[in-house]
Scaffold this motif. Structure first.
Motif, PDB file in Angstrom:
ATOM      1  N   VAL A 192       9.561 -14.045   8.104  1.00  0.00           N
ATOM      2  CA  VAL A 192      10.410 -14.040   9.294  1.00  0.00           C
ATOM      3  C   VAL A 192      11.150 -12.706   9.357  1.00  0.00           C
ATOM      4  O   VAL A 192      11.746 -12.264   8.358  1.00  0.00           O
ATOM      5  CB  VAL A 192      11.423 -15.197   9.266  1.00  0.00           C
ATOM      6  N   ASP A 193      11.097 -12.062  10.523  1.00  0.00           N
ATOM      7  CA  ASP A 193      11.774 -10.773  10.727  1.00  0.00           C
ATOM      8  C   ASP A 193      12.703 -10.882  11.930  1.00  0.00           C
ATOM      9  O   ASP A 193      12.292 -11.352  13.001  1.00  0.00           O
ATOM     10  CB  ASP A 193      10.760  -9.660  10.962  1.00  0.00           C
ATOM     11  N   LEU A 194      13.934 -10.441  11.747  1.00  0.00           N
ATOM     12  CA  LEU A 194      14.935 -10.504  12.799  1.00  0.00           C
ATOM     13  C   LEU A 194      15.453  -9.112  13.112  1.00  0.00           C
ATOM     14  O   LEU A 194      15.736  -8.330  12.199  1.00  0.00           O
ATOM     15  CB  LEU A 194      16.112 -11.398  12.387  1.00  0.00           C
ATOM     16  N   ASP A 195      15.554  -8.814  14.395  1.00  0.00           N
ATOM     17  CA  ASP A 195      16.269  -7.637  14.885  1.00  0.00           C
ATOM     18  C   ASP A 195      17.393  -8.178  15.751  1.00  0.00           C
ATOM     19  O   ASP A 195      17.132  -8.836  16.770  1.00  0.00           O
ATOM     20  CB  ASP A 195      15.358  -6.727  15.685  1.00  0.00           C
ATOM     21  N   VAL A 196      18.622  -7.894  15.350  1.00  0.00           N
ATOM     22  CA  VAL A 196      19.758  -8.563  15.984  1.00  0.00           C
ATOM     23  C   VAL A 196      20.772  -7.533  16.480  1.00  0.00           C
ATOM     24  O   VAL A 196      21.117  -6.596  15.764  1.00  0.00           O
ATOM     25  CB  VAL A 196      20.453  -9.526  14.982  1.00  0.00           C
ATOM     26  N   GLN A 197      21.215  -7.726  17.723  1.00  0.00           N
ATOM     27  CA  GLN A 197      22.359  -7.002  18.242  1.00  0.00           C
ATOM     28  C   GLN A 197      23.445  -8.024  18.598  1.00  0.00           C
ATOM     29  O   GLN A 197      23.145  -9.077  19.178  1.00  0.00           O
ATOM     30  CB  GLN A 197      21.988  -6.184  19.474  1.00  0.00           C
ATOM     31  N   ILE A 198      24.678  -7.686  18.247  1.00  0.00           N
ATOM     32  CA  ILE A 198      25.794  -8.573  18.551  1.00  0.00           C
ATOM     33  C   ILE A 198      26.823  -7.819  19.410  1.00  0.00           C
ATOM     34  O   ILE A 198      26.964  -6.603  19.298  1.00  0.00           O
ATOM     35  CB  ILE A 198      26.474  -9.124  17.282  1.00  0.00           C
ATOM     36  N   VAL A 199      27.499  -8.572  20.271  1.00  0.00           N
ATOM     37  CA  VAL A 199      28.535  -8.024  21.141  1.00  0.00           C
ATOM     38  C   VAL A 199      29.784  -8.876  20.993  1.00  0.00           C
ATOM     39  O   VAL A 199      29.684 -10.072  20.676  1.00  0.00           O
ATOM     40  CB  VAL A 199      28.078  -7.984  22.619  1.00  0.00           C
ATOM     41  N   PRO A 200      30.970  -8.323  21.188  1.00  0.00           N
ATOM     42  CA  PRO A 200      32.195  -9.122  21.066  1.00  0.00           C
ATOM     43  C   PRO A 200      32.157 -10.316  22.008  1.00  0.00           C
ATOM     44  O   PRO A 200      31.757 -10.205  23.175  1.00  0.00           O
ATOM     45  CB  PRO A 200      33.316  -8.136  21.438  1.00  0.00           C
ATOM     46  N   LYS A 201      32.583 -11.449  21.485  1.00  0.00           N
ATOM     47  CA  LYS A 201      32.580 -12.674  22.300  1.00  0.00           C
ATOM     48  C   LYS A 201      33.579 -12.530  23.417  1.00  0.00           C
ATOM     49  O   LYS A 201      34.731 -12.154  23.206  1.00  0.00           O
ATOM     50  CB  LYS A 201      32.919 -13.873  21.421  1.00  0.00           C
ATOM     51  N   SER A 202      33.149 -12.839  24.627  1.00  0.00           N
ATOM     52  CA  SER A 202      34.033 -12.672  25.791  1.00  0.00           C
ATOM     53  C   SER A 202      34.929 -13.899  25.941  1.00  0.00           C
ATOM     54  O   SER A 202      34.641 -14.971  25.438  1.00  0.00           O
ATOM     55  CB  SER A 202      33.202 -12.467  27.053  1.00  0.00           C
TER      56      SER A 202
ATOM     57  N   GLU B 212      29.714  -0.960  26.520  1.00  0.00           N
ATOM     58  CA  GLU B 212      30.157  -2.059  25.670  1.00  0.00           C
ATOM     59  C   GLU B 212      29.829  -1.774  24.201  1.00  0.00           C
ATOM     60  O   GLU B 212      28.853  -1.100  23.879  1.00  0.00           O
ATOM     61  CB  GLU B 212      29.504  -3.379  26.110  1.00  0.00           C
ATOM     62  N   THR B 213      30.661  -2.287  23.310  1.00  0.00           N
ATOM     63  CA  THR B 213      30.464  -2.105  21.875  1.00  0.00           C
ATOM     64  C   THR B 213      29.381  -3.051  21.370  1.00  0.00           C
ATOM     65  O   THR B 213      29.352  -4.230  21.736  1.00  0.00           O
ATOM     66  CB  THR B 213      31.770  -2.369  21.112  1.00  0.00           C
ATOM     67  N   ARG B 214      28.495  -2.531  20.544  1.00  0.00           N
ATOM     68  CA  ARG B 214      27.430  -3.328  19.952  1.00  0.00           C
ATOM     69  C   ARG B 214      27.315  -2.992  18.468  1.00  0.00           C
ATOM     70  O   ARG B 214      27.601  -1.875  18.052  1.00  0.00           O
ATOM     71  CB  ARG B 214      26.073  -3.028  20.618  1.00  0.00           C
ATOM     72  N   ALA B 215      26.882  -3.976  17.701  1.00  0.00           N
ATOM     73  CA  ALA B 215      26.525  -3.751  16.301  1.00  0.00           C
ATOM     74  C   ALA B 215      25.124  -4.308  16.101  1.00  0.00           C
ATOM     75  O   ALA B 215      24.696  -5.225  16.817  1.00  0.00           O
ATOM     76  CB  ALA B 215      27.516  -4.426  15.366  1.00  0.00           C
TER      77      ALA B 215
END
Length: 293
Positions: free
Chosen positions: A283-293, A246-249
């Motif tokens: 505040v520290d964020l580590d974020v991965q996003i995936v295309p909405k299904s 799956e594609t991730r950013a």
């Protein structure tokens, strides 16, 4: 007189060398370089890592405002890695002889190609591979680290990245610092007051490209019944593929919040007027996003 000031010339760098008069320890030499961009302007703050032939880190440091880096190291062969925001990494080897200067001269960094942006459309923040953490100062000395374990969000990527938007909802009661008594206090009316304000919400209204992989994301944060403008300093990491193809950013982001801005003004003073809890929270964020299904 000059002999006494300069000492034994055999234990020093040659007088014609710019380091003449600088004493080096036995069996050591000096490694140097000047880091510049493609138009020969100095790159200040570039990060350099020097490792030995076994891959062990020997020294790290940054360039000065003129792009210079200088380190005294035991004589031997070294590998030098140079990294700077917006530039491609650079690597080189150097042989440092005893009582001598090993100069790499000008190290020219090439501008890095920015990573490909996510495709336009709606992307979900995936909690399993994302984190929202925070750090607070405790009694003026130690840092307390914590996180929120439950949150959800969506990022709408526009055709022009600057017009993108995001919405994140955090379950206030999911705060976790690893100590139950402290977490219960943070959930109480002294701090988050989760009975009255069960969620924290962030709505972005502006994405601004700051160069290279750096962006700022500005929006409204609602916390403890108060809404304030907050800016996230963001580093976009690019696109990849997950275990199932799956594609991730991904990106990293950080900001600093002041408790008084959100009327979280509980305070307990210790001896000498030291606050039990510091006035600001990182505040520290580590974020991965995936295309909405």
């Amino acid at each position: 007189m000059f002999g006494r000031l300069l000492g034994n010339r055999g234990s020093r760098v040659q007088r014609s060398n710019p380091l003449a008069g600088v004493r080096t320890p036995p069996h050591a030499g000096v490694l140097s370089c000047r880091v510049v961009d493609p138009v020969n302007e100095p790159v200040a703050g570039a990060e350099l890592t020097v490792t030995d032939a076994m891959g062990r880190r020997v020294v790290t440091g940054g360039t000065d405002p003129y792009g210079l880096f200088l380190a005294m190291v035991p004589a031997g062969e070294y590998r030098l890695a140079v990294a700077a925001e917006g530039y491609a990494p650079y690597r080189a080897t150097a042989l440092v002889a005893e009582n001598s200067l090993a100069s790499l001269g000008d190290v020219t960094l090439q501008v890095a190609q920015p990573p490909e942006p996510p495709a336009p459309g709606d992307w979900d923040i995936e909690p399993a591979h994302s984190s929202i953490g925070f750090t607070a100062r405790h009694i003026g000395l130690a840092r307390i680290h914590g996180r929120f374990n439950s949150f959800a969000g969506v990022v709408r990527i526009a055709e022009r990245m600057e017009q993108s938007a995001m919405h994140v909802v955090i379950d206030a009661s999911s705060i976790d610092t690893g100590i139950r008594m402290r977490d219960d206090h943070l959930r109480s009316a002294d701090f988050l007051d989760v009975q009255r304000f069960p969620t924290l919400e962030f709505y972005s209204d502006r994405f601004v490209h700051k160069g290279g992989t750096r962006w700022t994301v500005t929006g409204a944060l609602s916390l403890h019944g108060v809404t304030r403008t907050v800016t996230l300093d963001t580093d976009y990491l690019g696109i990849g593929n997950g275990m199932e193809g799956e594609t991730r950013a991904a990106c990293r982001a950080s900001t600093e919040l002041h408790r008084d801005d959100f009327t979280i003004s509980w305070q307990s003073m210790l001896a000498r007027g030291i606050a039990a809890v510091g006035p600001s929270i990182r505040v520290d964020l580590d974020v991965q996003i995936v295309p909405k299904s």
